[in-house]
Enzyme design. Structure first.
Site, PDB file in Angstrom:
ATOM      1  N   THR A 227       0.867  -1.183   0.000  1.00 43.27           N
ATOM      2  CA  THR A 227       0.000   0.000   0.000  1.00 43.27           C
ATOM      3  C   THR A 227       0.905   1.234   0.000  1.00 43.27           C
ATOM      4  O   THR A 227       1.301   1.703  -1.048  1.00 43.27           O
ATOM      5  CB  THR A 227      -0.957  -0.017   1.206  1.00 43.27           C
ATOM      6  OG1 THR A 227      -0.214  -0.265   2.408  1.00 43.27           O
ATOM      7  CG2 THR A 227      -2.024  -1.090   1.034  1.00 43.27           C
ATOM      8  N   LYS A 250       3.918  -7.070   3.866  1.00 41.04           N
ATOM      9  CA  LYS A 250       3.681  -5.670   3.578  1.00 41.04           C
ATOM     10  C   LYS A 250       3.381  -4.960   4.886  1.00 41.04           C
ATOM     11  O   LYS A 250       2.932  -5.555   5.860  1.00 41.04           O
ATOM     12  CB  LYS A 250       2.544  -5.476   2.581  1.00 41.04           C
ATOM     13  CG  LYS A 250       1.154  -5.881   3.040  1.00 41.04           C
ATOM     14  CD  LYS A 250       0.409  -4.898   3.936  1.00 41.04           C
ATOM     15  CE  LYS A 250       0.348  -3.514   3.348  1.00 41.04           C
ATOM     16  NZ  LYS A 250      -0.328  -2.578   4.313  1.00 41.04           N
ATOM     17  N   THR A 261       1.320  -8.479  13.264  1.00 40.07           N
ATOM     18  CA  THR A 261       1.369  -7.123  12.752  1.00 40.07           C
ATOM     19  C   THR A 261       1.480  -7.168  11.241  1.00 40.07           C
ATOM     20  O   THR A 261       2.121  -8.031  10.699  1.00 40.07           O
ATOM     21  CB  THR A 261       2.556  -6.345  13.363  1.00 40.07           C
ATOM     22  OG1 THR A 261       2.485  -5.001  12.946  1.00 40.07           O
ATOM     23  CG2 THR A 261       3.878  -6.923  12.946  1.00 40.07           C
ATOM     24  N   GLU A 340       6.639   4.130   6.911  1.00 45.11           N
ATOM     25  CA  GLU A 340       6.244   5.413   6.319  1.00 45.11           C
ATOM     26  C   GLU A 340       7.138   6.532   6.848  1.00 45.11           C
ATOM     27  O   GLU A 340       7.161   6.825   8.042  1.00 45.11           O
ATOM     28  CB  GLU A 340       4.781   5.703   6.654  1.00 45.11           C
ATOM     29  CG  GLU A 340       3.817   4.766   5.948  1.00 45.11           C
ATOM     30  CD  GLU A 340       2.391   4.895   6.419  1.00 45.11           C
ATOM     31  OE1 GLU A 340       1.525   4.257   5.808  1.00 45.11           O
ATOM     32  OE2 GLU A 340       2.141   5.629   7.396  1.00 45.11           O
ATOM     33  N   ASN A 483       0.612  10.236   5.458  1.00 45.32           N
ATOM     34  CA  ASN A 483      -0.675   9.949   6.078  1.00 45.32           C
ATOM     35  C   ASN A 483      -1.696  11.056   5.862  1.00 45.32           C
ATOM     36  O   ASN A 483      -2.901  10.814   5.950  1.00 45.32           O
ATOM     37  CB  ASN A 483      -0.476   9.667   7.569  1.00 45.32           C
ATOM     38  CG  ASN A 483       0.101   8.288   7.799  1.00 45.32           C
ATOM     39  OD1 ASN A 483      -0.599   7.294   7.723  1.00 45.32           O
ATOM     40  ND2 ASN A 483       1.405   8.220   8.038  1.00 45.32           N
ATOM     41  N   SER A 488      -5.949   9.375  -1.122  1.00 45.87           N
ATOM     42  CA  SER A 488      -5.849   9.761  -2.532  1.00 45.87           C
ATOM     43  C   SER A 488      -4.628   9.140  -3.199  1.00 45.87           C
ATOM     44  O   SER A 488      -4.532   9.158  -4.407  1.00 45.87           O
ATOM     45  CB  SER A 488      -5.781  11.276  -2.654  1.00 45.87           C
ATOM     46  OG  SER A 488      -4.700  11.795  -1.908  1.00 45.87           O
TER      47      SER A 488
END
EC number: 2.3.1.35
Length: 488
Positions: A227, A250, A261, A340, A483, A488
């Site tokens: 993702t 992932k 997790t 991230e 985040n 989008s």
């Protein structure tokens, strides 16, 4: 010195100054009807001495070099095929966003269903996890897994469980599985609260993933399940008897363990009793995936699955156990490095903790989840008081009577706190500590892991106790940007 509340306050003043079900013997039931479109590479399937991932990945100069490494190391175990496909859908909840991309991944046991599969799920379950738990409690053999990204199918409008089951039924029908939908395990990851585009997945994307099934490499699955991940994650190990273990995972945000997790899938061709495989997986997860954190937020979709085709005899259960842990440990480290906005990976080594391994991991995660510690490391600022303060906060709350008279702290291998006081004298120390952080820094937008370095923090309580290693990441502007724009 005892860790009373007053001790915690005193340390703060110093800072200011300076789960799952089991299985049994593998049942291997060959079936005559198989997907005719599965392709195979005889050169890859013929030998079991192909490339494995290194325990510590090498440094890479380009994305292409990293991709090639994983493709070769991802050679599938015997009896597995992987296929992926892309599609589009329009979210009922946010139609103004227009057509959005979605991917489906199908993992197929080509020679028949198996009872030898294990799973660990999050405690706060979304719809796919509820279906998965039902598969386990029902004792259903598995012959396929179907995974979609973009939509997590968690608390959606409508019936999310029925939506997941409809996709499983479509996969079972396309593959002509004798066990039907009950032999297919679903997983979803992505936006929480959106309806699963079951029609698009069942009628278009999943069937095309089945058409793309191949028995060469698991790399396509590692790539398709992403993702916000910046790059795919894959680890592999070949045992001395030729048994192969390959895992993909992932996860980049919402990484905080609670039984499991993120999403992880581990395939092996070993013959192993399902109860033993479950024990191995649970232990491996506790020592790896349950010892990492990126942001402290638990996902409602977290799943780790280990599945055995049973096509090869196993010479050593201990060797399989070690290989399973090595794959899980590598994937968990990859998740944090690919977190991230991750600019640094933090490795906390805790020694002689005066409590259980579970509590030692809690303390480690408390440390790596501290916003002050994260921000200091992000800026290559050796503000060592923040590290001590985070430890003091945890111990004051949960172990207020424990002595820390023998506790010592190290950063980058250098002692920074010992015998109740900091050991920080001179500009050379500051420069050394900052240099250690800078050396471990990652690029803001790296689309492959350029190195495998860590910001090393050591916490030794002295005496005797539990030893654990916990991984975490810093906090950067990029994390906020990712985040803020996630849907989008």
């Amino acid at each position: 010195m005892m860790f009373t509340k007053s001790t915690a306050l005193a340390l703060a003043a110093i800072v200011a100054l300076s789960n799952v079900n089991a299985f049994s013997t593998s049942i291997h039931q060959p079936i005559t009807s198989k997907a005719a479109h599965i392709t195979s590479s005889s050169s890859l399937q013929a030998a079991n001495n192909g490339l494995d991932t290194d325990t510590t990945l090498p440094s890479f100069s380009t994305k292409e070099e990293y991709t090639s490494y994983l493709q070769k190391a991802g050679r599938l175990p015997s009896g597995f095929a992987v296929g992926t496909a892309k599609g589009t859908f329009v979210s009922v909840e946010a139609p103004a966003l227009g057509p959005l991309p979605i991917k489906a991944t199908v993992i197929h046991l080509t020679e028949g269903p198996t009872d030898s599969w294990a799973a660990v799920f999050t405690k706060q379950s979304g719809c796919p996890v509820k279906v998965g738990k039902a598969r386990l409690s029902g004792g259903h053999p598995l012959q396929a897994l179907v995974i979609n990204n973009k939509v997590s199918n968690v608390c959606p409008g409508g019936d999310g469980i029925a939506a997941a089951e409809s996709v499983c039924a479509a996969v079972a029908s396309s593959l002509n599985l004798p066990g039907g939908a009950n032999s297919v395990l679903p997983s979803s990851t992505g936006v929480i609260g959106w309806r699963l585009p079951a029609k698009e997945l069942a009628e278009d994307v999943a069937p095309r993933a089945i058409e793309a099934l191949q028995t060469e490499s698991a790399y396509a699955a590692a790539e398709a399940i992403m993702t916000t991940d910046r790059y795919p994650k894959l680890r592999s190990k070949t045992l001395s008897d030729g048994v192969r273990v390959v895992g993909v995972a992932k996860g980049a945000g919402m990484i905080e363990p609670n039984m499991a997790t993120m999403l992880g899938y581990i395939m092996t061709d070993a013959t192993i009793e399902k109860s033993k495989l479950q024990t191995m997986l649970t232990e491996a997860c506790n020592r790896s995936f349950n010892s990492i954190s990126v942001d402290g937020d638990e996902s409602t979709s977290d799943t780790v699955v280990a599945i055995a085709s049973g096509l090869k005899p196993l010479s050593s259960e201990d060797e399989l156990k070690d290989a399973l842990f090595e794959v899980c440990e590598g994937l968990s480290a990859d998740l944090v490095r690919n977190g991230e906005g991750t600019g640094h990976v933090i490795r906390v080594t805790i020694s002689n903790f005066p409590g259980s391994e579970y509590d030692a991991r809690r303390m480690g995660r408390h440390l790596v989840n501290s916003p002050l510690v994260k921000c200091a490391i992000s800026g290559n600022d050796p503000n060592t008081g923040r590290i001590a303060g985070a430890i003091g906060s945890f111990m004051g709350k949960f172990f207020p009577t424990e002595s820390v008279a023998e506790m010592s702290l190290t950063l980058g291998g250098r002692t920074i706190f010992n015998n109740g006081q900091f050991v920080l004298e001179g500009d050379a120390v500051e420069k050394e500590l900052s240099g250690h952080m800078s050396d471990a820094q990652l690029g803001e937008h790296d689309d492959f892991p350029k190195h495998q370095k860590f910001v090393e923090i050591g916490v030794d309580f002295g005496g005797s106790g539990s030893d654990v290693i916990v991984l975490g990441s810093d906090l950067t502007k990029e994390y906020v940007e990712v985040n803020a724009d996630y849907r989008s």
